[in-house]
Motif scaffolding. Structure first.
Motif, short mmCIF file in Angstrom:
data_model
loop_
_atom_site.label_atom_id
_atom_site.label_comp_id
_atom_site.label_asym_id
_atom_site.label_seq_id
_atom_site.Cartn_x
_atom_site.Cartn_y
_atom_site.Cartn_z
N GLY A 239 -7.39 4.23 -3.81
CA GLY A 239 -8.02 3.57 -4.74
C GLY A 239 -7.32 2.97 -5.92
N CYS B 119 0.81 -1.19 -0.12
CA CYS B 119 0.14 0.00 -0.08
C CYS B 119 0.71 1.23 -0.08
CB CYS B 119 -0.87 0.08 1.40
SG CYS B 119 -1.81 1.38 1.43
N CYS C 141 -6.97 6.39 1.36
CA CYS C 141 -6.96 5.55 0.20
C CYS C 141 -6.89 6.14 -0.92
CB CYS C 141 -7.91 4.57 0.37
SG CYS C 141 -8.00 3.45 -0.77
N GLU D 73 -6.02 -0.10 -5.81
CA GLU D 73 -6.13 -1.42 -5.55
C GLU D 73 -5.18 -2.35 -5.90
OE1 GLU D 73 -9.23 -2.37 -8.90
OE2 GLU D 73 -10.14 -0.43 -8.45
N THR D 74 -4.04 -1.80 -5.23
CA THR D 74 -2.71 -2.69 -5.05
C THR D 74 -3.09 -3.82 -4.28
OG1 THR D 74 -1.23 -0.85 -5.52
CG2 THR D 74 -0.37 -2.86 -4.39
N ILE E 225 -13.06 -0.65 1.74
CA ILE E 225 -12.79 0.86 2.29
C ILE E 225 -13.69 1.77 1.20
CG2 ILE E 225 -11.04 2.73 1.87
CD1 ILE E 225 -8.73 0.59 2.52
#
Ligand code: SF4
Ligand code: SF4
Lengths: 193, 292
Positions: free
Chosen positions: A82, A46, A80, A84-85, A100
């Motif tokens: 977004g 992240c 976040c 998508e990792t 999330i």
């Protein structure tokens, strides 16, 4: 749509008056936070892990522990990107990015006054543009964002350089189907997701 | 080949040169782009943060428009638009209840029959034709191909290439005569979606990406997303460490366009914040002359 998994979670909580956070997330995302085995792979990749209080695996854990207020009021959700990792790498299909997103939507519905201002200002400015014109006018969005957030002098993709390069239009775009787009907003708001 | 074209909002504004170069390069490769009539914003960045159904319905309207125009595929050059359109298509395909209610929500018939494609995907398919038509190949220019976060996601949709170790962009860059370097951060997110509400995070992420590309010997970055470009090009002065030469950031469509001998000005290269001039000046004469 209710899967058998959803029914199980619900019946386990049949005595509770309110659905648990896990129930609600399962209904919204089709994912049960209890499936997360806290391997941390999501958080390892992240890009915001260094900046947030609750990394994606923390979010899943807190969701499982039913820490509704703590999560819904947390700035971490709004940090976040977004990207998508986490979702792409979770070995267990827990889809933290969608969890999330669902928590953000719940925060908008249930704790609107607690939303961190720059983020709520940005998202409202963005969606207002779509409702008004059917498309985003970057200039209009910046004006609306600055007014909503109070960050009048914040750097915000504007500036003479953008004009010089022909990158900003003074006239907002307008599409013929703008009423159609407004009807979509209305239908989605009424759908009660 | 004819394909539906969904430019998306950024390509009408800050990423105008992406639109210009995609249209021009596609034309030179005999790919006919038909803009989806009366398209609307896909809701990217914000809709998914506040209302899940809205984040699917806004893209679905555009897919429905492409479908009614008779297209079986639609090209979405913006990685964020691509991700939202592809995700909507995927969720409708895997959730029959959602599929049943979507036409009512968007007020249009919708059979979910359109495939969503990226510029990289379309260019990769055109590699034989790029090679055949590359009158001004890039002469071994060392480029760091930057995928960013959303180009290869969701993986269950993006299909053919390995989402954790893709090569499609490098394949296209090679066909244009560039020499892709091997580097680490090519799939890391640059934070583009947070550019406005939290600029500091974006500068941190971008600086790491530029430093890694530079350490790998790249002379330029290549991107396929308007948010990556505006971040890494427009904000570069804030990201660079003192004394470092600025690194030009090309759209993949501009890179291929240059190799095809298309004029740099028409590919929008003078709209960048970091000048590409000194880099192209040391390349074959024709490309350099066009910029001057
Ligand atoms: S990668 Fe998946 S299983 Fe592992 S901690 Fe994150 S959400 Fe849980
Ligand atoms: S989607 Fe959000 S939580 Fe997941 S890796 Fe990206 S920034 Fe982190």
């Amino acid at each position: 749509m209710m899967s058998t998994e959803a029914q199980t979670v619900q019946s386990e909580n049949a005595t509770a008056h309110l659905p648990t956070l896990a129930d609600e997330l399962l209904r919204r995302t089709g994912r049960n936070p209890a499936k997360c085995y806290q391997c941390g792979k999501c958080s390892a990749g992240c890009p915001m892990a260094a900046e947030t209080d609750h990394r994606p695996h923390d979010v899943l854990r807190l969701a499982g522990l039913d820490r509704r207020e703590q999560l819904l009021a947390s700035e971490s959700l709004w940090l976040c990107l977004g990207c998508e990792t986490c979702t792409a790498r979770c070995p267990n299909d827990c889809d933290p990015a969608s969890v999330i997103d669902a928590l953000k939507a719940m925060a908008v519905e249930q704790l609107p006054d607690a939303l961190p201002k720059p983020f709520s200002a940005f998202h409202h400015a963005f969606l207002d543009q779509i409702k008004a014109h059917g498309r985003i006018s970057e200039l209009g969005m910046m004006v609306s964002y600055k007014l909503r957030s109070g960050a009048l002098f914040a750097d915000a993709t504007s500036g003479p350089g953008m004009f010089q390069r022909g990158k900003l239009h003074l006239k907002p775009p307008k599409i013929e189907g703008v009423d159609e787009v407004r009807a979509i907003f209305k239908a989605c708001e009424e759908d009660g997701q | 080949m004819t394909i539906g074209y969904y430019p998306g909002c950024s390509l009408e504004g800050t990423a105008r040169e992406y639109d210009e170069s995609v249209r021009l390069t596609a034309g030179a490769l005999d790919i006919e782009l038909k803009e989806v009539d009366d398209w609307s914003c896909c809701g990217a960045t914000s809709a998914h943060s506040v209302n899940h159904l809205l984040s699917l319905a806004l893209p679905a309207r555009n897919l429905a428009l492409a479908e009614s125009a008779g297209h079986d595929a639609v090209l979405a050059p913006c990685a964020a638009c691509y991700n939202r359109l592809a995700r909507a298509s995927h969720e409708v395909a895997t959730d029959s209840e959602l599929a049943a209610k979507m036409p009512k929500i968007i007020g249009r018939p919708f059979a979910n029959s359109v495939k969503v494609r990226t510029v990289v995907d379309v260019l990769r398919e055109a590699i034989p034709s790029i090679k055949a038509k590359a009158t001004k190949p890039l002469d071994g220019m060392k480029v760091a191909c930057y995928y960013g976060c959303l180009l290869m996601r969701p993986p269950e949709v993006s299909g053919s290439d390995d989402p954790e170790n893709p090569t499609c962009m490098e394949d296209v860059a090679k066909a244009a005569g560039a020499q892709p370097v091997s580097w680490n951060l090519r799939l890391e997110c640059c934070g583009g979606s947070m550019s406005v509400p939290r600029t500091g995070s974006v500068v941190r992420l971008g600086r790491a990406i530029l430093a890694d590309a530079r350490a790998a010997g790249a002379e330029a970055l290549v991107v396929a997303c308007p948010m990556c470009h505006s971040n890494l090009d427009f904000r570069q002065s804030a990201m660079a460490n003192r004394g470092e030469a600025p690194m030009p950031v090309f759209y993949i469509s501009q890179l291929v366009g240059l190799a095809l001998g298309l004029p740099a000005k028409e590919l929008g290269l003078d709209r960048h914040f970091v000048s590409v001039r000194s880099l192209l000046d040391n390349r074959p004469a024709a490309a350099a002359k066009e910029v001057a």
